[in-house]
Each structure stands twice: as C-alpha cells, then as structure tokens.
Design a protein around this motif. Structure first.
Motif, short mmCIF file in Angstrom:
data_model
loop_
_atom_site.label_atom_id
_atom_site.label_comp_id
_atom_site.label_asym_id
_atom_site.label_seq_id
_atom_site.Cartn_x
_atom_site.Cartn_y
_atom_site.Cartn_z
N ASN A 88 0.84 -1.19 0.00
CA ASN A 88 0.00 0.00 0.00
C ASN A 88 0.88 1.25 0.00
N SER A 89 0.70 2.14 -0.95
CA SER A 89 1.54 3.34 -1.05
C SER A 89 0.83 4.59 -0.53
N VAL A 90 -0.31 4.43 0.14
CA VAL A 90 -1.03 5.57 0.68
C VAL A 90 -0.26 6.10 1.89
N ARG A 91 -0.01 7.40 1.90
CA ARG A 91 0.69 8.03 3.01
C ARG A 91 -0.23 9.04 3.68
N GLY A 92 0.00 9.23 4.97
CA GLY A 92 -0.82 10.19 5.68
C GLY A 92 -0.22 10.51 7.04
N LEU A 93 -0.95 11.30 7.80
CA LEU A 93 -0.53 11.67 9.14
C LEU A 93 -1.45 10.99 10.14
N LEU A 94 -0.88 10.62 11.27
CA LEU A 94 -1.64 9.95 12.32
C LEU A 94 -1.31 10.61 13.65
N ALA A 95 -2.32 11.16 14.30
CA ALA A 95 -2.14 11.73 15.64
C ALA A 95 -2.40 10.61 16.62
N ALA A 96 -1.39 10.29 17.44
CA ALA A 96 -1.53 9.16 18.36
C ALA A 96 -0.67 9.38 19.59
N SER A 97 -1.01 8.67 20.65
CA SER A 97 -0.26 8.72 21.90
C SER A 97 0.63 7.50 22.02
N VAL A 98 1.80 7.70 22.60
CA VAL A 98 2.74 6.59 22.80
C VAL A 98 2.31 5.82 24.05
N ILE A 99 2.12 4.52 23.87
CA ILE A 99 1.72 3.64 24.97
C ILE A 99 2.94 3.02 25.64
N SER A 100 3.93 2.62 24.81
CA SER A 100 5.15 2.03 25.36
C SER A 100 6.29 2.13 24.37
N VAL A 101 7.50 2.03 24.92
CA VAL A 101 8.71 1.95 24.11
C VAL A 101 9.03 0.46 24.01
N GLN A 102 9.16 -0.06 22.80
CA GLN A 102 9.27 -1.49 22.58
C GLN A 102 10.68 -2.06 22.70
N ILE B 39 1.79 2.68 19.76
CA ILE B 39 1.02 3.91 19.84
C ILE B 39 -0.47 3.59 19.70
N ALA B 40 -1.30 4.55 20.13
CA ALA B 40 -2.75 4.37 20.03
C ALA B 40 -3.39 5.68 19.61
N ASP B 41 -4.33 5.56 18.67
CA ASP B 41 -5.18 6.71 18.38
C ASP B 41 -6.50 6.44 19.09
N THR B 42 -7.58 7.07 18.70
CA THR B 42 -8.84 6.88 19.41
C THR B 42 -9.45 5.50 19.20
N ASN B 43 -9.03 4.79 18.14
CA ASN B 43 -9.67 3.51 17.81
C ASN B 43 -8.74 2.30 17.78
N ASP B 44 -7.46 2.50 17.48
CA ASP B 44 -6.58 1.37 17.19
C ASP B 44 -5.23 1.49 17.88
N LEU B 45 -4.55 0.33 17.99
CA LEU B 45 -3.17 0.26 18.45
C LEU B 45 -2.28 -0.03 17.25
N PHE B 46 -1.10 0.55 17.24
CA PHE B 46 -0.15 0.35 16.14
C PHE B 46 1.25 0.15 16.71
#
Length: 130
Positions: A2-16, A63-70
């Motif tokens: 997938n070559s779609v790029r964008g911005l994601l506002a998210a909070s850091v949950i942990s350092v891996q 990281i987490a936004d309002t709906n998902d973890l990444f």
C-alpha cells in the motif's frame, strides 16, 4: 504494498526496545554487522573498519489513536531534537559511560537513558507520518 501516506495523531503507549541506536550502512541505512574490528552490510555489500561505522536512531513504539493500536518504528535524524544529540554522539556517550561503569556490553543503553526515553515519550501525543 500500500503506497497511501498520511498523518496519524496518536499517543505513545510504550517503548518497545531499549536499544535506540544501531550501526547503519551509509549507502542503504541497513544494520551493519560488526565483527573483528570490521563492518559489513549484508544488503549492499559495503565494508569497512568498525571504528568508522556510523550510527542511526531506531525507536520502536506502540502507539494508540482513538480507535486502534499500532506498532511503529521511527528512524533517523528526526529524533535528534528529542535526544539533544545526533545518534553518533549519543553512541559515543553510551560507550564512554559503559566503559567507566565497567559494563561488558559496550553498546548497552544505560538504565537512566532508557528511563529518560520512556518519560519523554510514553503518554505524549505526536503526529506520525505513516
């Protein structure tokens, strides 16, 4: 891919990971293999003296936004402002500190550094380019 790029506002949950710097090939940025005073890049074949290896930031975060973890990884000089120095200079500081402390793994990040990185990032909100 997938070559779609964008911005994601998210909070850091942990350092891996606790190793924020890696020896990087100057041509392709892949991790170098350091062995017997030499370095070798398995991706592009670049070789040289281990003392001449350059270093690069690599910070793996959950990281987490309002709906998902990444799980994401942030690379390179965009992390310089957060650490206050380049990856090269931080690597020198870590090696000097470990040598003074008698640490046998000269690339190990001191616990205080790991704690500082966690304090700087965990719970904070950032905009990530993905």
């Amino acid at each position: 891919m997938n070559s779609v790029r964008g911005l994601l506002a998210a909070s850091v949950i942990s350092v891996q990971n606790s190793c924020f710097i890696y020896p990087a090939c100057q041509k392709c940025f892949s991790r170098l293999i350091l062995d017997s005073g030499r370095f070798n890049c398995l991706k592009c074949g670049c070789t040289g003296e281990a003392k001449d290896a350059s270093y690069r930031y690599r910070l793996s975060l959950k990281i987490a936004d309002t709906n998902d973890l990444f799980d994401i990884t942030v690379f390179g000089s965009c992390l310089d402002p957060f650490f206050g120095v380049t990856a090269e200079n931080l690597q020198r500081c870590i090696q000097d500190f470990n040598q003074l402390a008698g640490e046998t793994n000269i690339d190990a990040s001191p616990g205080a550094l790991v704690q500082a990185v966690e304090t700087c990032f965990i719970g904070k909100r950032f905009i990530f380019g993905v």
